[in-house]
Design a protein around this motif. Structure first.
Motif, PDB file in Angstrom:
ATOM      1  N   UNK B 195     121.499 -35.936   6.845  1.00  0.00           N
ATOM      2  CA  UNK B 195     122.235 -34.516   6.863  1.00  0.00           C
ATOM      3  C   UNK B 195     123.776 -34.847   6.637  1.00  0.00           C
ATOM      4  N   UNK B 196     124.439 -35.932   7.163  1.00  0.00           N
ATOM      5  CA  UNK B 196     125.696 -36.208   6.960  1.00  0.00           C
ATOM      6  C   UNK B 196     125.884 -36.398   5.518  1.00  0.00           C
ATOM      7  N   UNK B 197     124.974 -36.749   4.796  1.00  0.00           N
ATOM      8  CA  UNK B 197     125.218 -37.096   3.177  1.00  0.00           C
ATOM      9  C   UNK B 197     125.550 -35.654   2.453  1.00  0.00           C
ATOM     10  N   UNK B 198     125.102 -34.668   2.850  1.00  0.00           N
ATOM     11  CA  UNK B 198     125.430 -33.644   2.047  1.00  0.00           C
ATOM     12  C   UNK B 198     126.982 -33.130   2.521  1.00  0.00           C
ATOM     13  N   UNK B 199     126.945 -33.447   3.696  1.00  0.00           N
ATOM     14  CA  UNK B 199     128.590 -32.989   4.271  1.00  0.00           C
ATOM     15  C   UNK B 199     129.562 -33.844   3.481  1.00  0.00           C
ATOM     16  N   UNK B 200     129.088 -35.076   3.390  1.00  0.00           N
ATOM     17  CA  UNK B 200     130.154 -36.109   2.773  1.00  0.00           C
ATOM     18  C   UNK B 200     130.334 -35.663   1.147  1.00  0.00           C
ATOM     19  N   UNK B 201     129.096 -35.350   0.506  1.00  0.00           N
ATOM     20  CA  UNK B 201     129.697 -34.884  -1.000  1.00  0.00           C
ATOM     21  C   UNK B 201     130.373 -33.780  -0.894  1.00  0.00           C
ATOM     22  N   UNK B 202     129.892 -32.732  -0.032  1.00  0.00           N
ATOM     23  CA  UNK B 202     130.673 -31.506  -0.105  1.00  0.00           C
ATOM     24  C   UNK B 202     132.283 -31.741   0.163  1.00  0.00           C
ATOM     25  N   UNK B 203     132.624 -32.461   1.427  1.00  0.00           N
ATOM     26  CA  UNK B 203     133.859 -32.820   1.671  1.00  0.00           C
ATOM     27  C   UNK B 203     134.561 -33.496   0.596  1.00  0.00           C
ATOM     28  N   UNK B 204     134.002 -34.325   0.071  1.00  0.00           N
ATOM     29  CA  UNK B 204     134.799 -34.981  -1.133  1.00  0.00           C
ATOM     30  C   UNK B 204     135.031 -34.229  -2.105  1.00  0.00           C
ATOM     31  N   UNK B 205     133.894 -33.230  -2.494  1.00  0.00           N
ATOM     32  CA  UNK B 205     134.446 -32.301  -3.446  1.00  0.00           C
ATOM     33  C   UNK B 205     135.479 -31.377  -3.011  1.00  0.00           C
ATOM     34  N   UNK B 206     135.418 -30.866  -1.794  1.00  0.00           N
ATOM     35  CA  UNK B 206     136.482 -30.018  -1.321  1.00  0.00           C
ATOM     36  C   UNK B 206     137.804 -30.719  -1.431  1.00  0.00           C
ATOM     37  N   UNK B 207     138.139 -32.173  -1.347  1.00  0.00           N
ATOM     38  CA  UNK B 207     139.169 -32.712  -1.249  1.00  0.00           C
ATOM     39  C   UNK B 207     139.710 -32.844  -2.370  1.00  0.00           C
ATOM     40  N   UNK B 208     138.835 -33.302  -3.442  1.00  0.00           N
ATOM     41  CA  UNK B 208     139.363 -33.488  -5.074  1.00  0.00           C
ATOM     42  C   UNK B 208     139.655 -31.900  -5.501  1.00  0.00           C
ATOM     43  N   UNK B 209     138.965 -30.941  -5.069  1.00  0.00           N
ATOM     44  CA  UNK B 209     139.277 -29.710  -5.500  1.00  0.00           C
ATOM     45  C   UNK B 209     140.737 -29.359  -5.173  1.00  0.00           C
ATOM     46  N   UNK B 210     140.981 -29.623  -3.784  1.00  0.00           N
ATOM     47  CA  UNK B 210     142.479 -29.255  -3.455  1.00  0.00           C
ATOM     48  C   UNK B 210     143.629 -30.141  -4.228  1.00  0.00           C
ATOM     49  N   UNK B 211     142.851 -31.284  -4.925  1.00  0.00           N
ATOM     50  CA  UNK B 211     143.953 -32.135  -5.504  1.00  0.00           C
ATOM     51  C   UNK B 211     144.222 -33.467  -4.783  1.00  0.00           C
ATOM     52  N   UNK B 212     143.634 -33.763  -3.825  1.00  0.00           N
ATOM     53  CA  UNK B 212     143.972 -34.991  -2.838  1.00  0.00           C
ATOM     54  C   UNK B 212     143.029 -36.153  -3.206  1.00  0.00           C
ATOM     55  N   UNK B 213     142.221 -35.911  -4.273  1.00  0.00           N
ATOM     56  CA  UNK B 213     141.254 -36.625  -4.362  1.00  0.00           C
ATOM     57  C   UNK B 213     141.490 -37.654  -5.599  1.00  0.00           C
ATOM     58  N   UNK B 214     140.410 -37.601  -6.336  1.00  0.00           N
ATOM     59  CA  UNK B 214     140.359 -38.226  -7.900  1.00  0.00           C
ATOM     60  C   UNK B 214     141.411 -37.826  -8.642  1.00  0.00           C
ATOM     61  N   UNK B 215     142.217 -38.848  -9.276  1.00  0.00           N
ATOM     62  CA  UNK B 215     143.105 -38.539 -10.401  1.00  0.00           C
ATOM     63  C   UNK B 215     142.464 -38.132 -11.676  1.00  0.00           C
ATOM     64  N   UNK B 216     143.317 -37.371 -12.371  1.00  0.00           N
ATOM     65  CA  UNK B 216     142.998 -37.262 -13.864  1.00  0.00           C
ATOM     66  C   UNK B 216     142.955 -38.521 -14.635  1.00  0.00           C
ATOM     67  N   UNK B 217     142.271 -38.654 -15.691  1.00  0.00           N
ATOM     68  CA  UNK B 217     141.077 -37.658 -16.226  1.00  0.00           C
ATOM     69  C   UNK B 217     139.736 -38.242 -15.731  1.00  0.00           C
TER      70      UNK B 217
END
Lengths: 303, 262, 500
Positions: B195-217
């Protein structure tokens, strides 16, 4: 009584640690010098020093912590170091905005979820389909869902203004987005609980005694399911709080979530501290209330 | 029983995505970060299955390349948090050392006072932005939650008869931990982890969405969704497909978890 | 652009060092509960004195003290709290005030147009304290009404405004929206009167040839080139730029600005080949960087960076063939592999800036220079700029007043960060000499040639990677008349009228 006291005591301890943790977390952040950020271009080292001592940032960690706690007890949350507004005023203004979102969302989740659950139980044929829809919609990440709704209803169908905060209609889209995941949870629990309860003896007895179907469900079944629903809603509150970040960001809704996102992105320490505090307080409060309600509804829990 | 499980559409889907993400270079002639202005903002077509973004980069390629970070990064971070959580929770529950247990409880209670995503965002910001910070924060918070859970289970278990008799025979702590306790709690931990797996991928996506995660490009699903946010009304495909894949992965894991835990 | 007298009626100077300003009569502050009767009173010379002192007040946060403290005699001492009086400001009579500067400085009146030097009433500042910024009181055509954070700002007409007949509209409402596309849509729905066309909407509004599409012809379309330069700062004290002018020049020749403007900005800009924009005098029109990939490659090959990298590359290859103790020893002797690692470029978050970084990264990759992008929020970028924590980072300079001197004080030694906005850490004695000379004389022609020389110096030294000057593409509702935009991003709303 001891049950409630114990829970309350635990909450206070948790609160204390939250305050402490948030305070120290901020100071470990490698983000940057808040003083420099405040002062902008063209300043001297003297100016920086002066402001730093004014803000009390040049004293030892322990003293700062002491000052912080003292200020908190007086109700002073400080000022934003990025935009220099009074934090307590800002939070007071924004809190109702976020609260209204949350309340409408919970109402939608509750009613929508129960209805979906009822539909599933009584129209077995479309049961699996509804099941799929429920799980499916509940799984869509909040921010993505928000974007879809904005695109679909806002651009394509042009049904509602996509941002802004005035008026009733504006509340609906963001609340809807917030509500969908909790609604899925509520629906699922309703289905499970109803199945459980409806299989029990006293229900069959009620039918045998001639109670109409609707009354049986309404009076007996749903009431019993209430406990689980309350618990599920309280869990969903966490989801909701996290969700408000994204929903407010996407819809431009000027509530606490947006304040929090901005503060975290800009390393606006005083605001982050305050938000962390408020979040934890609300969370702990909700848990406390839930435990209380639980204790009322089912005294067995209090052992 | 095992045969049925393998045919499960959720598992098939996830494996498919995993394969595509690793071997994307075999399936696609495009590079995930190659800029080609002439092909910018093309809608989905036979040439570009998922269309292109404003730099002319192929969304199909980027989506599956991004799956490496979103899926495998999350998986790895999740696995580490599970191991650490098991270790700490097990120790805290088993060893009656008052101090360790006390601190652990308090610490976990504090983390418990926040919604998961708030804690992770705060930690990511504190560790400095970027992919590593995000996954590190995820691992830390989840390890605490798992630890708390494990501790509870272990405490419940240790009073059971078979443990007491094992001790009476003279079995050592680690023997009890590995031979008796672990096998008993592993199933529930596993379900939580899925169950946590889906939470992880969603949270990582959320954090990257806000701009705190992955860097371009570098692509990651959350980041791609953010990239396309201004084009929602026009070039909708930029955000749509990464989001679709994200949703489908979450749905698959939800269904999977439901199957394992009726 | 010329200076228009506002509260000041006239000013005079003989030596550019002593200035006497005469203020107008009959200018009134906005009505506000801070005043005794609730009505704004007349502006006096004391208000001017109060407002300018307030800028440098040591008890204040000192954010804008830099505007005046280095220029007015006694300013430094006053703003650091060492002196009680401000020697350079003297009230002569009830309409005249005298400023004595630290040295001859001809652009002084221009400095007094910076928004922070606005004349404010003591009563309001004292009443609202720290929140004065959230409830300002002044003398302008529009008075402050309301500010709901993250939502909107509302201004209302000032009936007592000193320019007769103005303003013509009753109310201004600035709607604060985070998403430019949402703003654009609100405009097309008729809920906004003025909007910037964001990049994603350009293709909806414009045809390929640059003309406006039929559906949008009912609106008024204007292009407005800003007096603003967008660039990447080269941190001159850091490798790989340190002492390597050829490298910096090479990079400037390697950027295809037209490509960026066409594809990322969708046409909303003009290439910047130097620091000063073309619409400001002092612009060196015969000079500046054009896209020239061959020249870029040639300069790169001659640069120190390239030579060092070649050396490192050869050494690394040699190391790969060594073994054991010999390898360890060799590795210990070879300095850091800095040249082989990608250079870290920091840009701030937000649509255009992120995309431009990606575009520049690609263009430099074609040249053979590798860049790694790091996206942060704007406050962090500023902080980083002050501390000099990244070798290259995005910044811009927007003209505060229409005078080239504006663009040059960021190259002065005295303004080296963290003491000022010389983020480049540029230091050039010839430049300093030219600056002092140019700012002490009044004859425009002579000054212009000096400023042009300074432009050329900057071009040659290449302390920055010049990118572009933004162009605002604006749509205005047809019933809005009389709006003339300018490059300083000031909107003269007082001249605007609504005709339905």
């Amino acid at each position: 009584m001891t049950y409630h006291l114990r829970k309350f005591g635990q909450s206070l301890i948790a609160l204390f640690f939250v305050v402490t943790l948030s305070f120290f977390l901020i100071y470990k952040a490698p983000a940057g010098d808040p003083v420099k950020t405040m002062l902008g271009f063209q300043v001297t080292e003297e100016d920086v020093q002066r402001l730093r001592s004014e803000l009390g940032l040049d004293q030892s960690l322990v003293i700062q912590y002491y000052i912080y706690c003292k200020r908190l007890l007086k109700g002073n949350l400080g000022r934003s170091i990025i935009s220099d507004f009074d934090i307590r005023q800002e939070i007071t203004r924004r809190f109702p905005l976020t609260l209204s979102l949350a309340i409408i969302a919970i109402l939608i989740a509750l009613f929508g979820g129960v209805i979906l659950g009822l539909l599933n139980t009584f129209y077995r044929s479309i049961g699996p389909i509804i099941d799929f829809i429920i799980v499916g919609i509940g799984s869509i990440p909040v921010f993505y869902l928000g974007l879809i709704i904005v695109w679909f209803f806002g651009y394509w169908l042009d049904l509602f203004p996509i941002s802004g905060y005035k008026g009733g209609m504006n509340l609906l889209p963001p609340s809807l987005v917030l509500a969908l995941a909790p609604m899925a949870n509520v629906a699922r629990i309703t289905v499970i609980k109803l199945d459980q309860i409806l299989g029990q003896d006293f229900i069959r007895t009620a039918y045998a005694m001639g109670f109409p179907r609707r009354k049986v469900i309404g009076k007996f079944a749903l009431k019993n399911a209430l406990l689980s629903l309350v618990s599920s809603l309280s869990n969903s509150f966490a989801l909701l709080l996290g969700g408000t970040f994204f929903v407010e960001y996407i819809f431009g809704w000027p509530g606490m979530g947006l304040l929090a996102v901005d503060a975290m992105l800009n390393y606006d320490y005083p605001v982050i501290q305050s938000i962390v505090l408020i979040t934890a307080v609300s969370f702990i409060t909700i848990n406390l209330i839930t435990d209380f309600v639980y204790g009322l509804v089912d005294p067995r829990v209090m052992e | 029983m095992k045969k049925n499980r393998l045919k499960n559409p959720s598992i098939i889907f996830l494996i498919l995505v995993g394969i595509l993400s690793i071997a994307i270079n075999l399936f696609s002639p495009y590079d995930s970060i190659q800029i080609n202005y002439n092909a910018s903002l093309q809608p989905p077509s036979l040439k570009h299955f998922f269309g292109t973004d404003s730099f002319g980069r192929d969304i199909f390629t980027r989506t599956f390349y991004g799956a490496r970070i979103s899926l495998f990064g999350s998986a790895f971070s999740l696995f580490s948090s599970m191991v650490i959580g098991l270790a700490f929770g097990g120790m805290a529950g088993l060893f009656r050392g008052k101090l360790l247990d006390y601190f652990f409880s308090l610490f976990s209670l504090t983390v418990w006072s926040f919604p998961f995503i708030v804690a992770v965002i705060a930690l990511t910001a504190a560790f400095g932005r970027g992919v590593f910070a995000t996954f590190f924060a995820l691992a830390v918070v989840n390890a605490v939650l798992i630890g708390r859970f494990v501790r509870g289970e272990v405490i419940a278990l240790r009073e059971r008869d078979f443990i007491i008799s094992a001790r009476a025979i003279g079995a050592g702590d680690s023997h009890i931990l590995f031979q008796h306790i672990l096998p008993n709690i592993l199933p529930s931990v596993l379900v939580t982890t899925i169950l946590s797996f889906s939470i992880f991928i969603t949270t990582e996506a959320g954090i990257s969405f806000l701009g705190l995660g992955v860097q371009p490009p570098t692509p990651s699903w959350g980041f791609m969704i953010r990239d396309g946010i201004h084009y929602i009304g026009t070039a909708w495909w930029i955000s749509f497909f990464p989001g679709l894949l994200l949703t489908l992965c979450v749905v698959s894991t939800s269904f999977l978890a439901e199957k394992l835990n009726p | 652009m010329n200076l228009k007298p506002g509260i000041a009626e006239s000013w005079e100077t003989k030596d550019n060092k002593t200035w006497i300003f005469t203020i107008k009569k009959g200018i009134k502050f906005h009505d506000d509960p801070a005043f005794e009767s609730g009505k704004g009173r007349e502006v006096t010379v004391n208000d001017v004195n109060y407002s300018l002192r307030r800028l440098m007040d040591p008890k204040g946060k000192g954010v804008v003290a830099w505007i005046l403290k280095g220029y007015i005699l006694g300013g430094e001492e006053f703003s650091s709290g060492k002196a009680q009086e401000l020697k350079g400001v003297e009230i002569l009579d009830d309409r005249k005030i005298k400023f004595t500067l630290t040295r001859p400085y001809s652009p002084f009146p221009y400095r007094l147009t910076i928004y922070a030097t606005a004349i404010v009433p003591k009563e309001a500042v004292e009443k609202y304290g720290d929140d004065f910024g959230r409830h300002p009181v002044g003398t302008g055509p529009f008075a402050f009404k309301n500010w709901v954070a993250d939502a909107e700002i509302e201004l209302i007409r000032n009936p007592k405004y000193w320019e007769k007949g103005l303003p013509k509209v009753d109310r201004l409402r600035f709607v604060l929206l985070r998403d430019e596309m949402v703003a654009f849509l609100n405009f097309t729905k008729g809920e906004l009167d003025l909007v910037n066309i964001p990049a994603p909407a350009v293709s909806s509004v414009m045809e390929e040839d640059g003309s406006v599409k039929k559906e949008y012809r009912k609106y008024v379309f204007t292009k407005n080139t800003l007096a603003r330069t967008e660039f990447y700062v080269f941190l001159l004290i850091s490798p790989p730029w340190k002492g390597d002018r050829l490298l910096r020049q090479a990079l400037n020749y390697a950027i295809d600005r037209e490509e960026i403007i066409k594809f990322v900005l969708k046409g909303r800009g003009v290439p910047a080949n130097q620091m000063v924009p073309p619409n400001i005098w002092g612009f060196a029109s015969n000079n500046g960087y054009q896209y020239n990939p061959d020249l870029a490659k040639e300069l790169l090959r001659k640069s120190g960076f390239f030579k060092a990298r070649e050396l490192k590359q050869r050494r690394k290859t040699k190391l790969d063939f060594m073994r054991g103790k010999e390898k360890e020893k060799a590795e210990a002797n070879s300095p850091d592999d800095e040249e082989l690692r990608p250079v870290r470029l920091v840009a701030d978050a937000g649509g255009d800036t992120e995309k431009i970084a990606v575009a520049v990264q690609e263009q430099l990759r074609r040249l053979g220079v590798n860049i790694k992008i790091d996206v942060v929020q704007f406050p962090q970028l500023v902080d980083l700029a002050f501390k000099g924590q990244a070798p290259i980072f995005r910044l811009y300079f927007s003209a505060i007043y229409p005078h080239p001197e504006n663009f040059f004080f960021q190259f002065l030694r005295e303004n080296t960060a963290p003491h000022g906005n010389n983020f480049f850490r540029y230091s050039n004695s010839e430049f300093e000499k030219l600056y002092i000379e140019a700012t002490s004389i009044s004859e425009k022609e002579k000054a212009e040639s000096l400023y042009r020389k300074m432009s050329e110096l900057i071009i040659e030294d290449a302390p920055a990677l010049f990118l572009y000057h933004p162009e605002q593409w604006v749509l205005i509702q047809p019933y809005v008349k009389g709006l003339r935009l300018n490059g300083l991003e000031f909107f003269p709303f007082e001249k605007v009228s609504i005709e339905r």
